[in-house]
Design an enzyme around this catalytic site. Structure first.
Site, PDB file in Angstrom:
ATOM      1  N   PRO A  87       0.851  -1.193   0.000  1.00  0.00           N
ATOM      2  CA  PRO A  87       0.000   0.000   0.000  1.00  0.00           C
ATOM      3  C   PRO A  87       0.886   1.242   0.000  1.00  0.00           C
ATOM      4  CG  PRO A  87      -0.031  -1.065   2.164  1.00  0.00           C
ATOM      5  CD  PRO A  87       0.745  -1.960   1.250  1.00  0.00           C
ATOM      6  N   LEU A  88       0.748   2.083  -1.001  1.00  0.00           N
ATOM      7  CA  LEU A  88       1.652   3.211  -1.211  1.00  0.00           C
ATOM      8  C   LEU A  88       0.849   4.501  -1.269  1.00  0.00           C
ATOM      9  CD1 LEU A  88       3.593   1.398  -4.048  1.00  0.00           C
ATOM     10  CD2 LEU A  88       4.595   1.995  -1.823  1.00  0.00           C
ATOM     11  N   CYS A 111       3.632   3.264   9.417  1.00  0.00           N
ATOM     12  CA  CYS A 111       3.833   4.600   8.861  1.00  0.00           C
ATOM     13  C   CYS A 111       4.769   5.418   9.745  1.00  0.00           C
ATOM     14  CB  CYS A 111       2.488   5.312   8.712  1.00  0.00           C
ATOM     15  SG  CYS A 111       2.642   6.960   7.973  1.00  0.00           S
ATOM     16  N   LYS A 136       0.656  -4.533   9.186  1.00  0.00           N
ATOM     17  CA  LYS A 136       1.928  -4.102   8.600  1.00  0.00           C
ATOM     18  C   LYS A 136       2.658  -3.283   9.653  1.00  0.00           C
ATOM     19  CE  LYS A 136       3.956  -1.919   4.487  1.00  0.00           C
ATOM     20  NZ  LYS A 136       4.683  -0.779   5.047  1.00  0.00           N
ATOM     21  N   HIS A 192       8.305  -4.586   7.659  1.00  0.00           N
ATOM     22  CA  HIS A 192       9.266  -3.758   6.919  1.00  0.00           C
ATOM     23  C   HIS A 192      10.542  -3.736   7.748  1.00  0.00           C
ATOM     24  CE1 HIS A 192      10.222  -0.234   4.224  1.00  0.00           C
ATOM     25  NE2 HIS A 192      11.157  -0.133   5.143  1.00  0.00           N
ATOM     26  N   GLY A 252      11.333  -4.541   1.992  1.00  0.00           N
ATOM     27  CA  GLY A 252      12.438  -3.589   2.074  1.00  0.00           C
ATOM     28  C   GLY A 252      13.510  -3.852   1.051  1.00  0.00           C
ATOM     29  N   ARG A 273       8.786   0.370  -3.066  1.00  0.00           N
ATOM     30  CA  ARG A 273       9.531   1.276  -3.944  1.00  0.00           C
ATOM     31  C   ARG A 273      10.054   0.570  -5.190  1.00  0.00           C
ATOM     32  NH1 ARG A 273      14.202   3.802  -0.746  1.00  0.00           N
ATOM     33  NH2 ARG A 273      14.203   1.735   0.207  1.00  0.00           N
TER      34      ARG A 273
END
Length: 368
Positions: A26-27, A111, A150, A180, A213, A238
């Site tokens: 989710p970005l 986040c 997450k 992450h 990551g 990314r």
């Protein structure tokens, strides 16, 4: 859209088989529906909405509600919720479960941005296990679909807490977790700690643990998943923004030396998807241009495989200036926003007079 207090859950849907599937992270902003459609074209299995703020959903924010929309091509789709209060998260979970087409609801505890952290949400929750318990138990109670989580390694560098929390997440009802491999303090700097992710995998009894990551190649992906067996699946963030065809490379286990023309075709496809989603009037085109440029602020970091001296490209290495094999390839590698606007004009026509663009995301830059 304020709803009543959470009620008992309805009959549950079949659980999702997460293990081993490719997962697009989710970005925020750049993980919009048209971008997810592009990634589906390249074969990604699991997609998730941009982070949606639970309180904004309950207040009927049209901007927030738009984030919950699923495209028919999304075969396994989830919505990610963020917040810090169990009652608010619970009501938003119930709404999403009842009113939206979802296979799972993900809770954000990763986040790192100040706005979320200072309000007690996102990665700040990692220091508040009792609050997490109330939230996850409430979500599990009211939802008829899987609840996933997450999270990061911890809040501070070298103070890892994920391995202690994972068994509790599972006990509180999480069907899957994604770790992450950085702390909140690291943001997106330094390399992800995949060794720690591998240690954390053993902390779960039955819950699949995904890692995330720095994955930018099929070699990275399969090394973590098969060679080192550090996780049950991998979330790509990314890496998919820099090269969305990574999912095809993963499935075919090969490097795709994609041409500049093929990359331009991907941008044109995004624009078509964008106009379907945001419209073809002036405001719709403005939205398509804006999100195309946000994406280009990541896309320009790709180094064509055919001119790399050593494969694969490392996501945290700053690429040296290079001249492409043609003018279009050189233009696509430009770090200048003015050149990104030129690319958008090749697809959408001239930008409005006086138009300028500044990227919203800092994570598209390189940090020491």
């Amino acid at each position: 859209m304020r709803s009543a207090a959470p009620t008992a859950k309805r009959e549950r849907r079949a659980p999702v088989d997460f293990a081993g599937k490719t997962y697009l992270a989710p970005l925020t902003t750049v993980g919009n529906l048209p971008f997810r459609r592009v990634c589906k074209e390249f074969g990604v299995d699991i997609t998730c909405s941009e982070m949606a703020i639970a309180n904004n959903i309950l207040q009927g924010s049209q901007t927030e509600l738009a984030l919950l929309k699923r495209h028919k091509s999304e075969t396994i789709f989830g919505v990610q919720l963020a917040g810090s209060r169990a009652d608010v998260i619970g009501r938003a979970t119930e709404f999403v479960s009842r009113e939206c087409s979802v296979d799972f609801i993900d809770f954000n505890m990763g986040c790192p941005i100040d706005m979320a952290f200072n309000n007690g949400g996102g990665s700040a929750l990692l220091a508040q296990p009792r609050r997490i318990e109330r939230i996850l138990r409430t979500m599990r109670h009211v939802a008829d679909c899987d609840i996933t989580v997450k999270f990061r390694t911890g809040v501070k560098n070298n103070v890892n807490v994920a391995h202690e929390l994972i068994p509790q997440f599972e006990a509180w009802g999480a069907a899957m977790g994604t770790l992450h491999g950085r702390s909140r303090q690291q943001r997106y700097s330094k390399s992800a700690d995949w060794e720690y992710i591998g240690r954390c995998r053993g902390a779960a009894q039955q819950m699949p643990l995904f890692g995330g990551g720095d994955v930018l190649s099929w070699e990275d992906y399969w090394a973590h998943l098969e060679t080192r067996q550090q996780c049950d699946g991998i979330m790509v963030g990314r890496g998919a923004l820099i090269k969305p065809w990574i999912f095809r490379e993963i499935s075919e286990r090969r490097v795709w030396d994609i041409s500049a023309t093929e990359r331009l075709d991907i941008l044109k496809q995004f624009a078509r998807f964008g106009m379907e989603h945001w419209g073809t009037d002036s405001q719709g085109i403005a939205n398509v241009r804006r999100y195309l440029l946000e994406w280009q602020s990541f896309l320009h970091r790709y180094i064509p495989a055919g001119i790399l001296e050593v494969l694969p490209q490392n996501i945290n290495d700053r690429p040296p200036p290079f001249v492409g094999r043609n003018d279009l390839e050189t233009l696509m590698a430009s770090p200048l926003a003015s050149d990104w606007v030129k690319l958008s004009e090749m697809i959408l026509g001239p930008a409005p007079d006086g138009f300028a663009f500044v990227p919203k995301h800092k994570s598209n830059s390189y940090e020491g």
